[in-house]
Design an enzyme around this catalytic site. Structure first.
Site, PDB file in Angstrom:
ATOM      1  N   MET A   1     -11.391 -20.862  41.580  1.00 58.34           N
ATOM      2  CA  MET A   1     -11.844 -19.667  42.301  1.00 58.34           C
ATOM      3  C   MET A   1     -10.720 -18.637  42.289  1.00 58.34           C
ATOM      4  SD  MET A   1     -12.925 -19.223  46.311  1.00 58.34           S
ATOM      5  CE  MET A   1     -11.301 -19.453  47.046  1.00 58.34           C
ATOM      6  N   ASN A   2     -11.075 -17.336  42.031  1.00 56.21           N
ATOM      7  CA  ASN A   2     -10.148 -16.268  42.422  1.00 56.21           C
ATOM      8  C   ASN A   2     -10.870 -15.313  43.352  1.00 56.21           C
ATOM      9  OD1 ASN A   2     -10.821 -15.863  39.384  1.00 56.21           O
ATOM     10  ND2 ASN A   2     -10.257 -13.799  39.916  1.00 56.21           N
ATOM     11  N   ASP A   3     -10.806 -14.029  43.169  1.00 54.46           N
ATOM     12  CA  ASP A   3     -11.202 -13.038  44.181  1.00 54.46           C
ATOM     13  C   ASP A   3     -12.484 -13.342  44.976  1.00 54.46           C
ATOM     14  OD1 ASP A   3      -9.424 -11.959  42.404  1.00 54.46           O
ATOM     15  OD2 ASP A   3     -10.764 -10.403  41.688  1.00 54.46           O
TER      16      ASP A   3
ATOM     17  N   TRP B   1      -8.585 -20.409  35.289  1.00 59.58           N
ATOM     18  CA  TRP B   1      -9.463 -19.258  35.029  1.00 59.58           C
ATOM     19  C   TRP B   1     -10.209 -19.456  33.721  1.00 59.58           C
ATOM     20  CZ3 TRP B   1     -10.143 -15.092  31.644  1.00 59.58           C
ATOM     21  CH2 TRP B   1     -10.847 -14.004  32.167  1.00 59.58           C
TER      22      TRP B   1
ATOM     23  N   SER C   1     -15.327  -9.281  39.200  1.00 58.45           N
ATOM     24  CA  SER C   1     -15.422  -8.967  40.634  1.00 58.45           C
ATOM     25  C   SER C   1     -16.314  -7.762  40.921  1.00 58.45           C
ATOM     26  CB  SER C   1     -14.026  -8.703  41.196  1.00 58.45           C
ATOM     27  OG  SER C   1     -13.366  -9.935  41.315  1.00 58.45           O
TER      28      SER C   1
ATOM     29  N   ARG D   1     -13.002  -1.824  36.110  1.00 60.08           N
ATOM     30  CA  ARG D   1     -13.666  -2.939  36.801  1.00 60.08           C
ATOM     31  C   ARG D   1     -13.549  -2.928  38.326  1.00 60.08           C
ATOM     32  NH1 ARG D   1      -9.389  -5.618  33.919  1.00 60.08           N
ATOM     33  NH2 ARG D   1      -7.740  -6.387  35.273  1.00 60.08           N
ATOM     34  N   ASP D   2     -14.236  -3.912  38.898  1.00 56.86           N
ATOM     35  CA  ASP D   2     -14.184  -4.278  40.313  1.00 56.86           C
ATOM     36  C   ASP D   2     -14.808  -3.217  41.227  1.00 56.86           C
ATOM     37  OD1 ASP D   2     -12.783  -6.344  39.174  1.00 56.86           O
ATOM     38  OD2 ASP D   2     -10.815  -5.657  39.836  1.00 56.86           O
TER      39      ASP D   2
ATOM     40  N   GLU E   1      -6.349  -3.279  40.510  1.00 55.56           N
ATOM     41  CA  GLU E   1      -7.581  -4.057  40.551  1.00 55.56           C
ATOM     42  C   GLU E   1      -8.169  -4.004  41.956  1.00 55.56           C
ATOM     43  OE1 GLU E   1      -6.720  -7.542  37.339  1.00 55.56           O
ATOM     44  OE2 GLU E   1      -5.894  -7.947  39.311  1.00 55.56           O
TER      45      GLU E   1
ATOM     46  N   TRP F   1      -1.302 -14.592  41.109  1.00 52.17           N
ATOM     47  CA  TRP F   1      -1.526 -14.838  39.684  1.00 52.17           C
ATOM     48  C   TRP F   1      -0.310 -15.450  38.992  1.00 52.17           C
ATOM     49  CZ3 TRP F   1      -5.843 -15.719  37.547  1.00 52.17           C
ATOM     50  CH2 TRP F   1      -7.012 -15.077  37.951  1.00 52.17           C
TER      51      TRP F   1
HETATM   52  C1  FRU Z   1      -8.348  -9.798  40.028  1.00 53.47           C
HETATM   53  C2  FRU Z   1      -9.173  -9.831  38.767  1.00 53.47           C
HETATM   54  C3  FRU Z   1     -10.194  -8.723  38.754  1.00 53.47           C
HETATM   55  C4  FRU Z   1     -11.253  -9.233  37.842  1.00 53.47           C
HETATM   56  C5  FRU Z   1     -11.245 -10.697  38.147  1.00 53.47           C
HETATM   57  C6  FRU Z   1     -11.540 -11.572  36.986  1.00 53.47           C
HETATM   58  O1  FRU Z   1      -7.837 -11.005  40.432  1.00 53.47           O
HETATM   59  O2  FRU Z   1      -8.340  -9.769  37.630  1.00 53.47           O
HETATM   60  O3  FRU Z   1      -9.671  -7.475  38.388  1.00 53.47           O
HETATM   61  O4  FRU Z   1     -12.499  -8.652  38.081  1.00 53.47           O
HETATM   62  O5  FRU Z   1      -9.966 -11.001  38.649  1.00 53.47           O
HETATM   63  O6  FRU Z   1     -11.659 -12.900  37.364  1.00 53.47           O
END
Ligand code: FRU
Length: 491
Positions: A45-47, A73, A106, A167-168, A217, A320
């Protein structure tokens, strides 16, 4: 005053209490599985993504960046968990899978109360990045069952990328239209839409402002109501007076954080419906503002539709630099506890973004106890006239040393001897927070879980989130220059 609380023998009873706290939703019982922080049942899991509060059912929805195929990841999906108390989480099936447009990065979600998109009144609409080898685009999907399953819009993508990092999207309602805040390399772009499907470019922010040590991000533009009693929350005598609502732009950056790797910076300013401008040109000086002064709070977002206009936020509790190699087994990464964000003025009269543990997180405090269980909350009262030293340690001699320095006006946390630091040379670190507001007594809250310590100024002037991997739970607390109260975690 020196108060030494030594608990050489953690009784079996205390150990059992600790185990019993583990939510049943986690099948594996590994030592670094968090007790009261959200973590995925398995894999990566990340964000946190798309968080929203369903007020009709009292349910908090949390989606998250998820690789269901391993503990590092990989191809990103949106995982899903819900909670009614922000402490215990129920896992649900994945809601968004990669497709021919790309994997699912994200993004955010909104409740479309007025059916602007035509998917139905109160449809939940997710807005997210799809990433493929040659670009990043924004897509949408809708849910008519309250956020448990989503259908992708057939007209995706709704906003095509024109640069590599695009993104995001964080979407909010801005008076009479939707507003998207998007990270584009080292700038933030704003777009407007009447229906979540057609987007018009408004403006960009960030060139030469703030920290630029890495890619930007996960941005979010937050409106903070002009309520002077809230702004003066830190009982600071120089209470800031505001005439208009203030806006805070959260921008995560990786790398380029204050202690290496990823971190969340913010800008305080004004939003005129088209452009974000920094408060009194304040961003132009060299000073960066950080949401959290630890190494492990990234891509923080607020829940859409939080009750009572609150700004309830959760961040990804990792960095990260080493997130993919930390010594957990079945899963990797957890989220921070929920925090409420607010604006206050510091002793120099500057507006700052504060964070306090949300009332839901404070409800964790169970019985006061003389034992330091392997997950607990410590309330410290430190004398503002002398330095204080707070040491959490275990029988192996592993320790986390915290220091309140009243002359430098800082609080620091040193995890260089906290336990396993061997998996990454970036892990051993000492992090330092400015105190921002002078007080006679500094009250500090420590939220301790199986692999994390979150320290807060009790009034929210600063926070510090750090992971730790001790080979045994810390069972000693030594406080010089103050007093401590220890609470069991109640779930
Ligand atoms: C931030 C990020 C976002 C991206 C996502 C990919 O941690 O790099 O910018 O959308 O993670 O997993």
């Amino acid at each position: 005053m020196k108060k030494h609380l030594l608990f050489g023998l953690l009784s079996a009873a205390v150990f059992l209490v600790g185990c019993a706290h583990r939510p049943a939703t986690h099948p594996t019982d590994e030592p670094f599985r968090s007790v009261y922080h959200h973590s995925p049942e398995a894999n990566w899991m990340n964000d946190p993504n798309g968080m929203f509060y369903d007020e009709a059912n009292g349910v908090w929805h949390l989606y998250y960046q998820h690789n269901p195929f391993g503990t590092t990841w990989g191809p990103m999906h949106w995982g899903h968990a819900t909670s009614t108390d922000l402490l215990t989480w129920e896992e649900h099936p994945i809601v968004l899978y990669p497709d021919s447009i790309g994997t699912i990065f994200s993004g955010s979600a909104v409740i479309d109360k007025n059916n602007t998109a035509g998917f139905g009144e109160n449809a939940i609409v997710a807005i997210f990045t799809q990433s493929e080898r040659i670009g990043q685009h924004q897509s949408i999907a809708y849910s008519t069952d309250g956020g448990y399953t989503f259908t992708k819009y057939e007209g995706n993508p709704v906003l095509m990328g024109d640069i590599a990092d695009f993104r995001d999207p964080k979407v909010t309602w801005d008076g009479d239209h939707w507003l998207m805040t998007l990270a584009c390399q080292q700038e933030i772009r704003f777009y407007a839409s009447p229906n979540l499907k057609e987007w018009t470019y408004l403006s960009s922010f960030g060139k030469d402002l703030g920290a630029h040590g890495g890619v930007w991000e996960c941005p979010e533009l937050i409106r903070l109501k002009c309520e002077n009693e809230k702004i003066g929350k830190c009982e600071n005598e120089k209470i800031g007076k505001c005439e208009n609502d203030k806006y805070v732009l959260l921008v995560s950056i990786n790398p380029g954080g204050p202690f290496g790797g990823s971190a969340t910076q913010y800008f305080v300013g004004d939003w005129d419906g088209r452009e974000f401008k920094c408060e009194n040109g304040k961003c132009e000086n060299e000073q960066m503002n950080w949401l959290d002064y630890g190494k492990d709070n990234y891509s923080t977002f607020t829940f859409h539709n939080s009750p009572d206009g609150r700004l309830v936020a959760i961040g990804w509790m990792s960095n990260w630099q080493y997130a993919e190699v930390v010594p957990t087994v079945a899963f990797r990464s957890q989220n921070t506890i929920a925090r409420d964000l607010f604006l206050f003025t510091d002793d120099e009269g500057e507006f700052r973004l504060g964070s306090v543990p949300s009332p839901e997180s404070l409800a964790l405090r169970g019985e006061e106890t003389k034992y330091l269980p392997d997950a607990g909350i410590v309330e410290l009262e430190l004398d503002g006239k002398q330095d204080a030293l707070v040491t959490l340690s275990n029988d192996k001699g592993e320790k986390v040393v915290m220091n309140l320095d009243v002359h430098r006006r800082t609080f620091s946390m040193d995890r260089t001897a906290s336990g396993d630091c061997s998996f990454s040379h970036d892990f051993a670190a000492r992090t330092v927070a400015p105190l921002f507001v002078k007080r006679d007594t500094y009250k500090v809250l420590l939220f301790i879980d199986h692999c994390s310590i979150e320290a807060f100024d009790a009034e929210g002037a600063w926070s510090m989130t750090n992971l730790v991997f001790p080979s045994e739970p810390y069972n000693h607390l030594d406080v010089q220059g103050g007093e401590a109260k220890i609470y069991n975690v109640k779930i």
